[in-house]
Design a protein around this motif. Structure first.
Motif, PDB file in Angstrom:
ATOM      1  N   GLY A   1       0.782  -1.241   0.000  1.00  0.00           N
ATOM      2  CA  GLY A   1       0.000   0.000   0.000  1.00  0.00           C
ATOM      3  C   GLY A   1       0.809   1.284   0.000  1.00  0.00           C
TER       4      GLY A   1
ATOM      5  N   SER B   1       1.968   3.180  -2.537  1.00  0.00           N
ATOM      6  CA  SER B   1       1.468   4.229  -3.421  1.00  0.00           C
ATOM      7  C   SER B   1       0.143   4.797  -2.923  1.00  0.00           C
ATOM      8  CB  SER B   1       1.276   3.701  -4.839  1.00  0.00           C
ATOM      9  OG  SER B   1       2.473   3.133  -5.280  1.00  0.00           O
TER      10      SER B   1
ATOM     11  N   GLN C   1      -2.758   7.117  -7.451  1.00  0.00           N
ATOM     12  CA  GLN C   1      -1.369   6.748  -7.662  1.00  0.00           C
ATOM     13  C   GLN C   1      -0.635   7.643  -8.634  1.00  0.00           C
ATOM     14  OE1 GLN C   1      -0.914   2.557  -7.800  1.00  0.00           O
ATOM     15  NE2 GLN C   1      -2.045   2.419  -5.895  1.00  0.00           N
TER      16      GLN C   1
ATOM     17  N   ASP D   1       3.063   6.842  -9.381  1.00  0.00           N
ATOM     18  CA  ASP D   1       3.438   5.781 -10.324  1.00  0.00           C
ATOM     19  C   ASP D   1       3.126   6.250 -11.740  1.00  0.00           C
ATOM     20  OD1 ASP D   1       4.023   4.289  -8.168  1.00  0.00           O
ATOM     21  OD2 ASP D   1       2.633   2.659  -8.595  1.00  0.00           O
TER      22      ASP D   1
ATOM     23  N   GLY E   1       1.475  -2.565 -11.272  1.00  0.00           N
ATOM     24  CA  GLY E   1       1.282  -2.154  -9.887  1.00  0.00           C
ATOM     25  C   GLY E   1       2.571  -2.139  -9.095  1.00  0.00           C
ATOM     26  N   ILE E   2       3.690  -1.947  -9.774  1.00  0.00           N
ATOM     27  CA  ILE E   2       4.943  -1.842  -9.043  1.00  0.00           C
ATOM     28  C   ILE E   2       5.608  -0.519  -9.396  1.00  0.00           C
ATOM     29  CG2 ILE E   2       5.523  -4.267  -8.799  1.00  0.00           C
ATOM     30  CD1 ILE E   2       7.375  -3.629 -11.338  1.00  0.00           C
ATOM     31  N   THR E   3       6.356   0.015  -8.471  1.00  0.00           N
ATOM     32  CA  THR E   3       7.043   1.261  -8.722  1.00  0.00           C
ATOM     33  C   THR E   3       8.411   0.938  -9.292  1.00  0.00           C
ATOM     34  OG1 THR E   3       5.940   2.019  -6.763  1.00  0.00           O
ATOM     35  CG2 THR E   3       7.618   3.457  -7.675  1.00  0.00           C
TER      36      THR E   3
ATOM     37  N   GLY F   1       9.874  -0.395  -5.515  1.00  0.00           N
ATOM     38  CA  GLY F   1       9.452  -1.421  -4.566  1.00  0.00           C
ATOM     39  C   GLY F   1      10.067  -2.788  -4.784  1.00  0.00           C
TER      40      GLY F   1
ATOM     41  N   ASN G   1      -0.974  -1.200   7.662  1.00  0.00           N
ATOM     42  CA  ASN G   1      -1.973  -0.732   6.694  1.00  0.00           C
ATOM     43  C   ASN G   1      -3.045  -1.790   6.443  1.00  0.00           C
ATOM     44  OD1 ASN G   1      -3.138   0.978   4.776  1.00  0.00           O
ATOM     45  ND2 ASN G   1      -1.929   0.084   3.105  1.00  0.00           N
TER      46      ASN G   1
ATOM     47  N   ASP H   1      -8.778  -2.106   7.462  1.00  0.00           N
ATOM     48  CA  ASP H   1     -10.196  -2.264   7.101  1.00  0.00           C
ATOM     49  C   ASP H   1     -10.505  -3.666   6.569  1.00  0.00           C
ATOM     50  OD1 ASP H   1     -10.290  -1.656   3.736  1.00  0.00           O
ATOM     51  OD2 ASP H   1      -8.499  -1.164   4.866  1.00  0.00           O
ATOM     52  N   LEU H   2      -9.485  -4.408   6.193  1.00  0.00           N
ATOM     53  CA  LEU H   2      -9.728  -5.739   5.619  1.00  0.00           C
ATOM     54  C   LEU H   2     -10.367  -6.666   6.650  1.00  0.00           C
ATOM     55  CD1 LEU H   2      -6.485  -6.565   3.589  1.00  0.00           C
ATOM     56  CD2 LEU H   2      -8.757  -6.035   2.691  1.00  0.00           C
TER      57      LEU H   2
ATOM     58  N   SER I   1      -5.803   2.719   7.520  1.00  0.00           N
ATOM     59  CA  SER I   1      -6.287   2.217   6.243  1.00  0.00           C
ATOM     60  C   SER I   1      -5.982   3.320   5.243  1.00  0.00           C
ATOM     61  CB  SER I   1      -7.787   1.941   6.281  1.00  0.00           C
ATOM     62  OG  SER I   1      -8.257   1.863   4.950  1.00  0.00           O
TER      63      SER I   1
ATOM     64  N   LYS J   1      -6.442   3.190   2.168  1.00  0.00           N
ATOM     65  CA  LYS J   1      -7.524   3.236   1.196  1.00  0.00           C
ATOM     66  C   LYS J   1      -8.647   4.164   1.668  1.00  0.00           C
ATOM     67  CE  LYS J   1     -10.401   0.032  -1.392  1.00  0.00           C
ATOM     68  NZ  LYS J   1     -10.677  -1.407  -1.487  1.00  0.00           N
TER      69      LYS J   1
END
Ligand code: GTP
Length: 556
Positions: free
Chosen positions: A18, A20, A41, A44, A53-55, A81, A132, A135-136, A163, A165
Motif C-alpha cells: 500500500g 502508493s 497513484q 506511479d 502495480g509496481i514502482t 518497490g 496498513n 479495514d480488511l 487504512s 484506502k
C-alpha cells in the motif's frame, strides 16, 4: 525555509502493501493534489508501473503541512518497490532522516519488508512502523505488531494502524513524521553538496536530476561539478517537486528538488553521485556505486529490416536508465542485435515491456544469463553445493524467515515462479548480491549430425547439464523439419555425448500435392519452398530454420 521545519522521509514496504496508496493520501491531505479518483497513484507514472502495480522509477514530492501553528516542508521520496532496484532504494534512503515502514495487516512481514528495514536501519534512520489495510476483514494488526516487535525490536506501541484506502488514521502518520523524524542536519553556511538520488531524460532540457541538498545553496547560473565524472555544468533550472516541477531558481540545505544543468546522458548524473560548486570542491558522499548489471540477455529484431527502429527505441529507453548496459552483438542465427545487461530479472522484463508498449518494437529476447568469472585452474574442480543455508528465524507460528546462499544462475530462471506455486503464493523472496563463488561449470555443445552449432553453446552447472541438454535437444527436435536423411541432435560435454534425440528421415516433395497440370500452382509451391530455404541455415548438410534457433534461444 528553516531547516528545523524540514522533514525528509520515504515509504518502504513489501510490494502491494500500500505504499502508493498511502503516498496518494498524503499528497491529497497536504493539498499537493486534488482529491479525485483520477489522481489515484500519481507517483506511479509509467504505464508499466500502472499495469504491474509496481514502482519502477522513484518519484518525489514536497508537501506543505501545517502542524500546531507552524508550516512544515515534508519531502516524500518515493522508492522503487522491487529487489532489482535495491541500490536505488538505498540511495533514496540516504537522502532521508526517517522512513515509514508499511506492513500489510493481513499478510504481515514479508521478504522485502525485512530487506528494506535493514537498509533503513543500517542508515540509522528513524523508523515509523505503519500497519496498513486494517479495514480488511481478516486484518490482524495484533499479530503484525508482535512480528514487528520480534523481528525488528520496535515496541508495539510505536505502530500506527491505518487504512490508506479509506484514509483512517492517516493524519497520525503526518504528525508522526513531524514528531519522530529529526530535521536534516544541513547548514546553509557549508559549501554546496547534493546527492543525486534519481535522474530522468527530457528531450528538450536533457537530464533532470533529483537531488537532496546536504549543505549550502545552489542557484540558477551556478557552475556545478558531478563528482564521479568530474565534469562541469551550468545550472539552467531548478526547483521543488510538488510532485510536478515547480521552478524556484534556487535550492537550500535540507531541501529536496530537481536540477537541470545541460547534462546530455543519465550516465552523467548517476544515482548516488555527488554534486558540488566548481569554486568550492567537497568530498563526495559515501556509498556511491556505479550501477552493475547482473542479468544479461540478447535482444534481436524479429526481422532484420526492423534493426534501425529497434536500435533507436533501445537508445531512447537507455537514455532514461543508466543501469542498463548495451553492447552490439550478432548471432549467426538471429542476425544483428544487442546484448543488454540489467540489474535483475524484473528490470529486464520491464525494459522489454516498455520497448513493446512505448515503441511498438517486436523483439526476440534470449534466455537470460548471469556473469561468470572463469578461473582456469584445478580449484574449479571443487564440488560445490548449489544452495547453502545461512540462518532461519520463526517470525511467529505461521511464518519462518530463511536465508540461503544461492548461485544467481539458479535464481534467474524460474526460482521465483516455483517458490510462489509451491507455497500457493504465500512465500515471498528477496535477494542481495553475495559476490562471486567458485562453481563446477562446464561448457555444453549442441551437435547436429556431429557438427557443433556455434550459436547454441551454453555454460551450465555440471549437475544440471543432463537435464538442460535433454531439454535443448527436445526443443530442437520439435522445431527442425524432417529432411531427406536422419538427423542426430546431441548435447555434448567435450567429446562425451550426454543427450540425444533423432529426427527421422523424410522425403519432402512439395509437388506431390499437385495433380494435373496446374502450372501456376506448381510455380507458387516451388517459390514458397525457395523462400522457406532462405530462412534456413545450413549446419553441415542439415537445414535449420531460423525459428528453430529462436525456439531454443528464446525465453520460455
Ligand atoms: P508497489 O508500488 O508495487 O510497491 O505497491 P504499493 O505498495 O504501492 O501498493 P499499492 O498502493 O499499489 O496498493 C496495493 C493494493 O492494495 C491496491 O489494490 C490498493 O488499492 C490496496 N490497498 C492499499 N491500501 C489499502 C487499504 O488500506 N485497505 C485495503 N483494503 N486495500 C488497500
Amino acid at each position: 525555509f528553516p531547516a528545523d521545519r524540514i522533514r525528509n522521509f520515504c515509504i518502504i514496504a513489501h510490494i502491494d502493501h500500500g505504499k502508493s496508496t498511502l503516498a496518494d493520501r498524503l499528497l491529497e491531505m497536504t493539498g499537493a493534489i486534488a482529491k479525485t479518483e483520477k489522481n489515484k497513484q500519481v507517483l506511479d507514472k509509467l504505464q508499466v508501473e500502472r499495469e504491474r502495480g509496481i514502482t519502477v522509477k522513484a518519484q518525489t514530492a514536497s508537501l506543505f503541512y501545517n502542524h500546531e501553528g507552524q508550516q512544515y516542508l515534508l519531502n516524500l521520496i518515493d522508492t522503487p518497490g522491487h529487489v532489482d532496484f535495491s541500490y536505488e532504494v538505498s540511495r533514496s534512503i540516504s537522502a532521508c532522516q526517517g522512513v515509514l515502514l508499511i506492513v500489510d495487516a493481513n499478510q504481515g512481514i514479508q521478504a522485502q519488508t525485512v530487506a528494506n528495514f535493514y537498509l533503513a536501519f543500517e542508515a540509522q534512520l528513524a523508523i515509523i512502523p505503519v500497519i496498513n489495510k486494517i479495514d480488511l476483514k481478516n486484518a490482524d494488526p495484533e499479530r503484525v505488531e508482535s512480528q514487528i516487535e520480534k523481528v525488528f525490536d520496535i515496541p508495539r506501541e510505536e505502530c500506527i494502524r491505518i487504512s490508506a484506502k479509506l484514509g483512517t488514521n492517516v493524519e497520525n502518520v503526518l504528525q508522526a513524521v513531524v514528531d519522530r523524524i529529526p530535521p536534516p542536519e544541513a547548514s546553509i553556511d557549508d559549501p554546496f553538496k547534493a546527492l543525486v538520488f534519481d535522474s530522468n531524460f527530457d528531450h528538450y532540457r536533457g537530464v533532470v536530476a533529483n537531488i537532496a541538498v546536504f549543505g549550502g545553496r545552489v542557484k540558477k547560473g551556478d557552475r556545478i561539478v558531478s563528482a564521479y565524472l568530474g565534469k562541469t555544468y551550468e545550472v539552467n533550472e531548478l526547483g521543488l517537486l510538488r510532485p510536478d516541477e515547480h521552478s524556484t531558481g534556487k535550492l537550500f540545505a535540507g531541501q529536496v528538488g530537481y536540477i537541470v544543468a545541460g547534462m546530455k546522458d543519465v550516465k552523467e548524473a548517476q544515482i548516488g553521485d555527488t554534486l558540488y560548486l566548481q569554486e568550492q570542491p567537497v568530498e563526495a558522499l559515501p556509498g556511491f556505486k556505479p550501477a552493475k548489471a547482473m542479468v544479461f540477455a540478447g535482444m534481436y529484431p524479429m526481422d532484420q529490416s526492423e534493426y534501425q527502429g529497434l536500435r533507436s527505441a533501445i537508445e531512447k529507453l537507455t537514455l532514461n536508465d543508466s543501469s542498463v548496459t548495451v553492447q552490439r552483438d550478432s548471432s549467426l542465427a538471429l542476425g544483428a542485435g544487442w546484448r543488454l545487461g540489467f540489474l535483475g530479472l524484473l528490470h529486464m522484463e520491464v525494459f522489454n515491456q516498455r520497448l513493446e508498449q512505448e515503441y511498438n518494437a517486436s523483439v526476440i529476447v534470449t534466455a537470460p544469463t548471469v556473469p561468470y568469472k572463469a578461473v582456469l585452474s584445478s580449484a574449479k574442480l571443487i564440488k560445490n553445493r548449489r544452495a547453502v543455508q545461512k540462518n532461519m528465524l520463526y517470525i511467529d507460528d505461521q511464518r519462518v524467515m530463511m536465508k540461503y546462499l544461492f548461485p544467481l544462475n539458479e535464481v534467474v530462471v524460474d526460482f521465483y515462479d516455483l517458490l510462489k506455486s509451491l507455497s500457493s503464493g504465500y512465500a515471498s523472496f528477496d535477494y542481495e548480491n553475495a559476490g562471486y563463488q567458485a562453481a563446477d561449470l562446464i561448457k555444453m555443445d549442441i551437435l547436429l549430425n556431429g557438427r557443433p552449432v556455434e550459436e547454441l553453446i551454453t555454460i551450465v552447472h555440471r549437475d544440471r547439464a543432463y537435464s538442460s541438454g535433454k531439454a535443448m535437444c527436445e526443443r530442437l527436435k520439435d522445431s527442425i523439419p524432417r529432411q531427406m536423411f536422419e538427423i542426430a541432435v546431441q548435447a555434448a560435454i567435450g567429446s562425451k555425448v550426454i543427450a540425444r534425440e533423432t529426427i527421422k528421415a523424410y522425403k519432402k516433395n512439395v509437388l506431390a500435392k499437385c495433380y494435373g497440370g496446374d502450372i501456376t500452382r506448381k510455380m507458387k509451391l516451388l517459390k514458397k519452398q525457395a523462400e522457406g530455404k532462405k530462412k534456413m541455415r545450413l549446419i553441415g548438410s542439415v537445414e535449420v530454420p531460423k525459428d528453430a534457433f529462436i525456439n531454443v534461444l528464446k525465453r520460455k
